[in-house]
Design a protein around this motif. Sequence first.
Motif, short mmCIF file in Angstrom:
data_model
loop_
_atom_site.label_atom_id
_atom_site.label_comp_id
_atom_site.label_asym_id
_atom_site.label_seq_id
_atom_site.Cartn_x
_atom_site.Cartn_y
_atom_site.Cartn_z
N HIS A 1 0.86 -1.19 0.00
CA HIS A 1 0.00 0.00 0.00
C HIS A 1 0.89 1.23 0.00
CE1 HIS A 1 -2.94 -2.93 1.57
NE2 HIS A 1 -3.81 -2.17 0.97
N THR B 1 0.53 5.23 0.33
CA THR B 1 -0.45 6.28 0.65
C THR B 1 0.27 7.61 0.89
OG1 THR B 1 -0.29 5.57 2.95
CG2 THR B 1 -2.15 4.74 1.69
N LYS C 1 -2.15 3.94 -3.76
CA LYS C 1 -1.92 2.87 -4.72
C LYS C 1 -1.84 1.53 -4.00
CE LYS C 1 1.67 5.14 -6.30
NZ LYS C 1 2.92 5.46 -6.99
N ILE D 1 -0.33 -2.23 -4.85
CA ILE D 1 0.50 -2.95 -5.81
C ILE D 1 0.69 -4.39 -5.35
CG2 ILE D 1 2.75 -2.96 -6.99
CD1 ILE D 1 2.92 0.08 -6.15
N ILE E 1 2.82 -7.81 -6.14
CA ILE E 1 3.99 -8.32 -6.86
C ILE E 1 4.15 -9.81 -6.61
CG2 ILE E 1 6.49 -8.09 -7.18
CD1 ILE E 1 6.36 -5.26 -6.34
N ASN F 1 13.75 -7.28 -0.08
CA ASN F 1 13.77 -6.97 -1.50
C ASN F 1 12.68 -5.95 -1.86
OD1 ASN F 1 15.14 -7.44 -3.82
ND2 ASN F 1 14.14 -9.38 -4.31
N ALA G 1 13.34 -2.47 -0.61
CA ALA G 1 14.24 -1.74 -1.50
C ALA G 1 13.49 -1.23 -2.74
CB ALA G 1 15.40 -2.64 -1.91
N MET G 2 12.58 -2.06 -3.28
CA MET G 2 11.78 -1.65 -4.44
C MET G 2 10.94 -0.42 -4.11
SD MET G 2 10.23 -5.25 -5.81
CE MET G 2 11.27 -6.68 -6.07
N GLN H 1 13.21 2.67 -3.86
CA GLN H 1 13.82 3.10 -5.13
C GLN H 1 12.83 3.47 -6.21
OE1 GLN H 1 17.17 0.80 -6.74
NE2 GLN H 1 17.47 -0.06 -4.72
N LEU H 2 11.66 2.84 -6.19
CA LEU H 2 10.75 3.06 -7.32
C LEU H 2 9.30 3.30 -6.95
CD1 LEU H 2 10.53 2.94 -10.52
CD2 LEU H 2 9.74 0.61 -10.18
N LEU H 3 8.77 2.44 -6.06
CA LEU H 3 7.31 2.40 -5.92
C LEU H 3 6.73 3.57 -5.14
CD1 LEU H 3 6.96 -1.43 -5.28
CD2 LEU H 3 6.81 -0.23 -7.44
#
Lengths: 80, 80
Positions: B6, B8, B40, B42, B44, B57, B60-61, B64-66
């Motif tokens: 999540h 927010t 959002k 997401i 995975i 992991n 870290a995602m 760095q990105l989400l």
Amino acid sequence: MKALIHVTLKPGVLDPQGKAVQNALGSLGFSGVDGVRQGKFIEIDLTESDAAKARDNVEAMCKQLLANTVIEDYSIEITE
Amino acid sequence: MKALIHVTLKPGVLDPQGKAVQNALGSLGFSGVDGVRQGKFIEIDLTESDAAKARDNVEAMCKQLLANTVIEDYSIEITE
């Protein structure tokens, strides 16, 4: 009361946004990602104090506005 | 394993998307809506079978990105 709503694409519906995230994770060096699906998470503060009524109300909101039920599923959780 | 994330907006950060939903609900005749926040969700799919490693992991995602950690919070749930 508070309503927590998840709106997700139905299985089988293409998710270009999720695909883009998956590709970006790959580019960043993250391995072992089999699939990514992205949906919406909506929190609504309600003045309604009856949980059953609140759920009915939010159900109607999902059908009319929050989810496109042709391609999306939704789930509702009502909390204090 | 599967990661449910999540993302927010942090409390205090303006949420124009949530505000738009709130106004739209009002226009549709839904009363008793005190506030709407949209985030959002997401999902995975991971090949990793160790829950602790999977969480590290995914953490870290997120960083760095989400999630944009300046204005967004994230929470991670690892399931089978």
